[in-house]
Scaffold this motif. Structure first.
Motif, PDB file in Angstrom:
ATOM      1  N   GLY A   1       2.686   8.717  10.745  1.00 26.65           N
ATOM      2  CA  GLY A   1       1.462   7.541  10.553  1.00 26.65           C
ATOM      3  C   GLY A   1       0.318   8.315   9.974  1.00 26.65           C
ATOM      4  N   ALA A   2      -0.652   7.380   9.398  1.00 27.81           N
ATOM      5  CA  ALA A   2      -1.909   8.041   8.722  1.00 27.81           C
ATOM      6  C   ALA A   2      -2.784   9.011   9.828  1.00 27.81           C
ATOM      7  CB  ALA A   2      -2.693   7.009   8.102  1.00 27.81           C
TER       8      ALA A   2
ATOM      9  N   SER B   1       3.964   6.712   1.622  1.00 27.66           N
ATOM     10  CA  SER B   1       4.077   8.156   1.234  1.00 27.66           C
ATOM     11  C   SER B   1       3.608   8.551  -0.097  1.00 27.66           C
ATOM     12  CB  SER B   1       5.530   8.807   1.526  1.00 27.66           C
ATOM     13  OG  SER B   1       6.576   7.877   0.818  1.00 27.66           O
ATOM     14  N   SER B   2       3.944   7.539  -1.044  1.00 30.06           N
ATOM     15  CA  SER B   2       3.542   7.917  -2.602  1.00 30.06           C
ATOM     16  C   SER B   2       1.920   7.610  -2.425  1.00 30.06           C
ATOM     17  CB  SER B   2       3.979   6.805  -3.259  1.00 30.06           C
ATOM     18  OG  SER B   2       3.721   5.477  -2.913  1.00 30.06           O
ATOM     19  N   GLY B   3       1.236   7.912  -3.616  1.00 33.68           N
ATOM     20  CA  GLY B   3      -0.084   7.836  -4.000  1.00 33.68           C
ATOM     21  C   GLY B   3      -0.758   9.102  -4.087  1.00 33.68           C
ATOM     22  N   ASP B   4      -2.195   9.146  -4.179  1.00 31.01           N
ATOM     23  CA  ASP B   4      -2.670  10.510  -4.569  1.00 31.01           C
ATOM     24  C   ASP B   4      -4.104  10.644  -3.705  1.00 31.01           C
ATOM     25  OD1 ASP B   4      -3.345  12.705  -6.187  1.00 31.01           O
ATOM     26  OD2 ASP B   4      -4.998  11.551  -7.126  1.00 31.01           O
ATOM     27  N   PHE B   5      -4.318  11.932  -3.246  1.00 32.02           N
ATOM     28  CA  PHE B   5      -5.453  12.101  -2.166  1.00 32.02           C
ATOM     29  C   PHE B   5      -6.761  12.752  -3.229  1.00 32.02           C
ATOM     30  CE2 PHE B   5      -1.988  12.878   0.456  1.00 32.02           C
ATOM     31  CZ  PHE B   5      -2.265  12.067   1.739  1.00 32.02           C
TER      32      PHE B   5
ATOM     33  N   LYS C   1      -9.814  15.209  -3.724  1.00 33.60           N
ATOM     34  CA  LYS C   1      -9.792  16.938  -3.416  1.00 33.60           C
ATOM     35  C   LYS C   1     -10.136  17.239  -2.171  1.00 33.60           C
ATOM     36  CE  LYS C   1     -11.939  21.262  -5.210  1.00 33.60           C
ATOM     37  NZ  LYS C   1     -12.951  21.730  -6.176  1.00 33.60           N
ATOM     38  N   ALA C   2     -10.898  16.390  -1.251  1.00 35.70           N
ATOM     39  CA  ALA C   2     -11.073  16.794   0.109  1.00 35.70           C
ATOM     40  C   ALA C   2      -9.947  16.169   1.039  1.00 35.70           C
ATOM     41  CB  ALA C   2     -12.722  16.302   0.741  1.00 35.70           C
ATOM     42  N   LYS C   3      -9.074  15.408   0.661  1.00 34.65           N
ATOM     43  CA  LYS C   3      -7.863  14.856   1.339  1.00 34.65           C
ATOM     44  C   LYS C   3      -8.467  14.092   2.364  1.00 34.65           C
ATOM     45  CE  LYS C   3      -5.046  17.309  -1.084  1.00 34.65           C
ATOM     46  NZ  LYS C   3      -4.505  18.475  -0.819  1.00 34.65           N
ATOM     47  N   ASP C   4      -9.456  13.513   2.381  1.00 37.76           N
ATOM     48  CA  ASP C   4     -10.051  12.436   3.199  1.00 37.76           C
ATOM     49  C   ASP C   4      -9.903  11.078   2.740  1.00 37.76           C
ATOM     50  OD1 ASP C   4     -12.162  12.537   1.452  1.00 37.76           O
ATOM     51  OD2 ASP C   4     -13.675  13.060   2.840  1.00 37.76           O
ATOM     52  N   LEU C   5      -9.475  11.047   1.566  1.00 36.50           N
ATOM     53  CA  LEU C   5      -9.398   9.727   1.007  1.00 36.50           C
ATOM     54  C   LEU C   5      -7.828   9.779   0.460  1.00 36.50           C
ATOM     55  CD1 LEU C   5     -12.812   8.896  -0.800  1.00 36.50           C
ATOM     56  CD2 LEU C   5     -11.937   7.800   1.382  1.00 36.50           C
ATOM     57  N   LYS C   6      -7.357   8.373   0.428  1.00 34.73           N
ATOM     58  CA  LYS C   6      -5.931   8.323  -0.364  1.00 34.73           C
ATOM     59  C   LYS C   6      -6.052   7.009  -0.997  1.00 34.73           C
ATOM     60  CE  LYS C   6      -0.728   8.469   0.115  1.00 34.73           C
ATOM     61  NZ  LYS C   6       0.160   8.682   1.063  1.00 34.73           N
ATOM     62  N   VAL C   7      -5.305   7.152  -2.463  1.00 35.48           N
ATOM     63  CA  VAL C   7      -5.352   5.825  -3.080  1.00 35.48           C
ATOM     64  C   VAL C   7      -3.803   5.678  -3.409  1.00 35.48           C
ATOM     65  CG1 VAL C   7      -5.684   6.993  -5.283  1.00 35.48           C
ATOM     66  CG2 VAL C   7      -6.110   4.760  -5.170  1.00 35.48           C
ATOM     67  N   TYR C   8      -3.506   4.466  -3.288  1.00 33.84           N
ATOM     68  CA  TYR C   8      -1.973   3.834  -3.601  1.00 33.84           C
ATOM     69  C   TYR C   8      -1.938   2.506  -3.611  1.00 33.84           C
ATOM     70  CZ  TYR C   8      -3.234   2.511   1.144  1.00 33.84           C
ATOM     71  OH  TYR C   8      -3.738   1.822   2.483  1.00 33.84           O
ATOM     72  N   THR C   9      -0.749   2.132  -3.798  1.00 34.87           N
ATOM     73  CA  THR C   9      -0.418   0.523  -4.099  1.00 34.87           C
ATOM     74  C   THR C   9       0.629   0.183  -3.233  1.00 34.87           C
ATOM     75  OG1 THR C   9       1.340   1.055  -5.652  1.00 34.87           O
ATOM     76  CG2 THR C   9      -0.685   0.838  -6.831  1.00 34.87           C
ATOM     77  N   ARG C  10       0.610  -1.131  -2.905  1.00 37.52           N
ATOM     78  CA  ARG C  10       1.383  -2.004  -1.902  1.00 37.52           C
ATOM     79  C   ARG C  10       1.840  -3.239  -2.594  1.00 37.52           C
ATOM     80  NH1 ARG C  10      -1.243  -2.261   2.477  1.00 37.52           N
ATOM     81  NH2 ARG C  10      -0.344  -0.264   3.567  1.00 37.52           N
TER      82      ARG C  10
ATOM     83  N   LEU D   1       5.974  17.394   8.261  1.00 38.97           N
ATOM     84  CA  LEU D   1       4.591  17.911   8.681  1.00 38.97           C
ATOM     85  C   LEU D   1       3.649  16.935   9.028  1.00 38.97           C
ATOM     86  CD1 LEU D   1       3.583  21.246   6.801  1.00 38.97           C
ATOM     87  CD2 LEU D   1       3.969  21.045   9.326  1.00 38.97           C
ATOM     88  N   SER D   2       3.190  16.761  10.072  1.00 32.33           N
ATOM     89  CA  SER D   2       1.949  15.851  10.563  1.00 32.33           C
ATOM     90  C   SER D   2       0.920  15.836   9.484  1.00 32.33           C
ATOM     91  CB  SER D   2       1.441  15.986  11.861  1.00 32.33           C
ATOM     92  OG  SER D   2       0.882  17.237  11.939  1.00 32.33           O
ATOM     93  N   PRO D   3       0.138  15.036   9.234  1.00 29.19           N
ATOM     94  CA  PRO D   3      -0.975  15.116   8.165  1.00 29.19           C
ATOM     95  C   PRO D   3      -1.991  16.132   8.466  1.00 29.19           C
ATOM     96  CG  PRO D   3      -0.702  12.837   8.816  1.00 29.19           C
ATOM     97  CD  PRO D   3       0.251  13.460   9.736  1.00 29.19           C
ATOM     98  N   ASP D   4      -2.410  16.493   9.722  1.00 30.95           N
ATOM     99  CA  ASP D   4      -3.136  17.673   9.821  1.00 30.95           C
ATOM    100  C   ASP D   4      -2.254  18.803  10.107  1.00 30.95           C
ATOM    101  OD1 ASP D   4      -1.876  17.396  12.128  1.00 30.95           O
ATOM    102  OD2 ASP D   4      -3.686  16.929  13.563  1.00 30.95           O
TER     103      ASP D   4
END
Length: 787
Positions: A47-48, A92-96, A98-107, A483-486
């Motif tokens: 999960g996120a 799981s798809s999408g793009d982060f 540079k700071a990896k604190d935002l993710k853009v994706y589609t649903r 791996l977990s996100p962190d």
């Protein structure tokens, strides 16, 4: 005479005892719906928030698996995920950024943004058309996405949308023809000469037209795809270029059809299937859309080093003139660095070369960074193919390209410094690397390798520029890590030779102990003591050490007979320490061993997991070393395991069925009987992608096809043969065994039989079909090997 009679009694009594061996397993039991074994987790995702593990599971024995979850705060409870929650999970798809604190994706074709700091999801954009492939640009206030085969940008601050490309599917509309026939032209000239007013009007019309042309706003550039298919649209981070592939279908491509005699309609229908090997492959080329100049041009591959090289096998055809010309190639999509540089993976159509090249986006020329040449065929873990570059990309510094190569004979991870032009191996040794990925901060690699043992898989952490690998998993067998996100925890799918997959949790360090989260085996499955087959090596005639799995019966049960199993796919590994994808065959081998048989399961030449030389050991001769490895395995059984050389059987499906046919046709003195399941009988009738790698193309290399196809050797059949095949097999067509059966009839062979399965494709799905097939296999071995 008394001595002879006494000897007869001993032998006959031994056979009766062997035949009377019992097992708690039956074919009906092991070939029933696999749900009887229990439920086992698959498709692991985090999960996120990094506190929940999601996976597919089926403890309630529903018609299909459902989504379940376990939280780190309560690892003892497995909870079925409500549909509403499942629909809003972070994909799981999408793009982060540079700071990896935002993710853009589609649903569902809608654009979303997820903020990890506050755990909030925001819907950004919904269009009438489906949105896909969103990415952050270098200016992260802009997000690029695709819709209607074009690239757009979305400005997060203003919400404005801008269309960057103008790509139109189909052919450019033809301009209306205004040419007059000779007669019409003469009439018009005569009319204008006679009527002055009409002449003056025509003059004024031409002047107005010329004025409009001189003062009108230029039309926006449009690129028409013509009859080509668009794929792999990618935008550079600086939004200056868009690259894409154009795929031209082959005019020579001719699909085959498989009749379905059991269609629900009651009519015989034709299933559209693949073309055969040698049908010209589709052409794949890369185009560059220069957004500033508003034009499109193509990447130029004609100057690639070695582009005109001929393969070595042409020397076998001295009577033929071979033209040295630019070979056809296929290109992957572009891989962009953060500063806008681009690389591409290129593969030759004859499978001998792979180039990794830097693209000059200004004019489409290429600078080759690495060329991988293999006189057999380019492949191996992480190597990639035409549309997919495999393990390929840029480090965050924008100076280093990473990729995998079999340069040393094993697939390893490399870096190439584009500024210095130097290549560095990050891993080395007689093992292979699988699925390397960069850590979130870009300072480390996470990778799976077979460094401990070819039959084990472990997960490691390594500095990004190379160095000591830190082994993060400890359980013997196969460890598939999520791996977990962190990156503080690992969800591990683990299995061992005699234990199916279960889910474990472990902290991402070497000292932590894994915690088992699932235990899915049924009571019925656990009641049997499944064997842990012994991993052995035997020596082949050429000195090679061949890996295999060995199942041995209890001394009191041994019947002196043996069965050799041949795995399918050719390039696949089965002599390993984890739960086999051939789980039905594994259970069947336990049954055979209970009945007194010794079973040998060989990773013959061509199998995966042992490096380039093993992988390509079958080049231009399938049924060569892959078959001699089976023969040498039989010799090992007779010389080391006390097996009667007159009582050895062989069986397998797909590639294993092919080898079984070659064994009974060419090695009749070694194998008394065999079961060939869904087997290729003539490689000229199989598909292009697989077969052309190994045997080239029939029109270019007929020698390879003739010595590799069982149908040419059918006259050698002496033992007992069972052929089994699904009639709606769209992979290895039923036509294969139809042609072979006619050949056997014409040869007057009567020691064979064929079982057909009207509703089965290549991989059987009905328990009744599995049961019928394996009852026949067991009967074949009992009737022919226990005499």
């Amino acid at each position: 005479m008394k001595k002879v009679y006494f000897l007869f009694l001993i032998v006959f009594g031994s056979i009766l005892t062997s035949s009377a061996q019992q097992s708690t397993l039956t074919v009906e039991k092991i070939m029933q719906d696999p749900k009887w074994m229990g439920t086992f987790p698959s498709n692991i995702n985090w999960g996120a928030d990094g506190k929940t593990i999601y996976f597919h599971y089926n403890p309630e024995k529903d018609p299909a698996d459902s989504l379940y979850k376990i939280t780190l705060s309560d690892t003892e409870n497995i909870i079925k995920v409500p549909v509403e929650e499942e629909e809003h999970l972070l994909p799981s798809s999408g793009d982060f950024n540079k700071a990896k604190d935002l993710k853009v994706y589609t649903r569902n074709g809608i654009l979303f943004l997820y903020d990890f700091e506050n755990g909030q999801e925001q819907q950004l954009l919904e269009l009438g058309e489906r949105i896909s492939q969103p990415v952050f640009l270098a200016d992260e206030d802009f997000i690029a996405f695709q819709a209607t085969n074009n690239v757009f940008t979305y400005h997060r601050s203003s919400g404005k949308i801008k269309k960057l490309t103008n790509i139109i599917s189909g052919e450019k509309p033809a301009e209306k023809a205004s040419q007059l026939s000779e007669k019409e032209d003469w009439l018009k000239s005569e009319n204008l000469e006679l009527l002055q007013v009409i002449q003056e009007r025509e003059d004024k019309k031409e002047k107005r037209k010329a004025y409009r042309e001189a003062t009108k706003t230029p039309e926006k550039f449009a690129f028409y795809t013509d009859k080509k298919r668009l794929a792999n649209l990618s935008i550079s981070p600086n939004a200056e270029y868009v690259t894409f592939n154009l795929i031209t279908p082959s005019k020579e491509r001719k699909n085959t059809f498989v009749p379905d005699y059991a269609d629900a309609s009651g009519y015989t229908t034709d299933l559209d299937a693949r073309p055969k090997v040698g049908d010209e492959a589709s052409k794949v080329e890369m185009a560059i859309y220069n957004l500033e100049k508003d034009t499109v041009y193509f990447v130029q591959t004609d100057q690639l080093p070695g582009i005109k090289d001929l393969p070595d096998y042409v020397s076998d055809y001295p009577e033929r003139e071979w033209e040295k010309k630019n070979r056809s190639v296929s290109t992957s999509g572009a891989y962009f660095s953060r500063d806008g540089q681009a690389i591409v993976n290129i593969r030759s159509a004859d499978n001998k070369d792979r180039w990794i090249a830097l693209i000059n986006l200004e004019d489409g020329t290429l600078e080759t960074l690495d060329r991988q040449r293999d006189e057999a065929w380019i492949a191996g873990p992480g190597i990639g193919y035409s549309f997919w570059g495999g393990t390929l990309g840029w480090l965050p510094d924008g100076k280093h390209v990473y990729f995998q190569s079999e340069e040393t004979g094993y697939s390893h991870l490399y870096l190439y410094n584009v500024e210095k032009g130097t290549k560095t191996a990050l891993t080395e040794g007689e093992y292979e690397v699988f699925s390397p990925m960069l850590s979130r901060d870009g300072k480390h690699w996470y990778l799976t390798t077979s460094a401990v043992h070819p039959g084990e898989r472990h997960f490691y952490k390594m500095p990004v520029m190379g160095g000591k690998m830190e082994k993060l998993t400890s359980m013997e067998g196969n460890n598939q890590v999520s791996l977990s996100p962190d990156e503080k925890h690992m969800a591990i799918l683990h299995s061992y030779s005699n234990r199916p997959w279960e889910l474990y949790l472990k902290e991402s360090n070497t000292k932590a102990k894994p915690i088992q989260l699932t235990a899915g085996q049924s009571t019925a499955f656990e009641a049997y003591e499944w064997r842990d087959p012994q991993l052995i090596h035997f020596e082949a005639a050429d000195g090679a050490k061949v890996p295999a799995r060995l199942y041995t019966p209890a001394p009191s049960a041994a019947n002196g007979a043996a069965v050799i199993f041949v795995h399918g796919a050719g390039y696949l590994q089965n002599a390993h320490k984890w739960w086999s994808s051939y789980f039905r065959e594994y259970m069947f081998h336990n049954l055979l061993t209970d009945l007194g048989y010794t079973v040998l399961d060989i990773d013959y030449r061509g199998s995966a997991g042992y490096g380039r030389d093993w992988r390509t050991g079958i080049y231009r001769h399938m049924g060569g070393k892959d078959l001699s490895d089976q023969v040498d395995g039989a010799h090992y059984l007779t010389q080391q395991m006390g097996i009667d050389p007159e009582r050895i059987g062989i069986y397998g499906g797909s590639y294993g069925g092919f080898i079984t046919l070659m064994a009974l046709f060419n090695e009749a003195e070694t194998f008394s009987s065999g079961a060939a399941l869904r087997s290729v009988t003539d490689w000229a009738h199989y598909n292009h992608g697989y077969t052309s790698n190994i045997l080239n193309e029939p029109v270019n290399d007929p020698i390879a096809y003739r010595r590799s196809s069982p149908i040419y050797f059918a006259e050698g059949l002496e033992g007992n043969l069972l052929i089994a095949h699904g009639m709606v097999d769209v992979n290895v067509h039923f036509q294969d065994v139809v042609r072979l059966s006619q050949r056997l009839i014409e040869l007057g062979k009567d020691n064979w039989e064929m079982a057909v399965y009207p509703v089965e494709d290549h991989g059987f799905v009905e328990p009744s079909s599995w049961t019928d097939e394996y009852k026949r296999i067991l009967k074949l071995f009992n009737d022919t090997l226990l005499k």
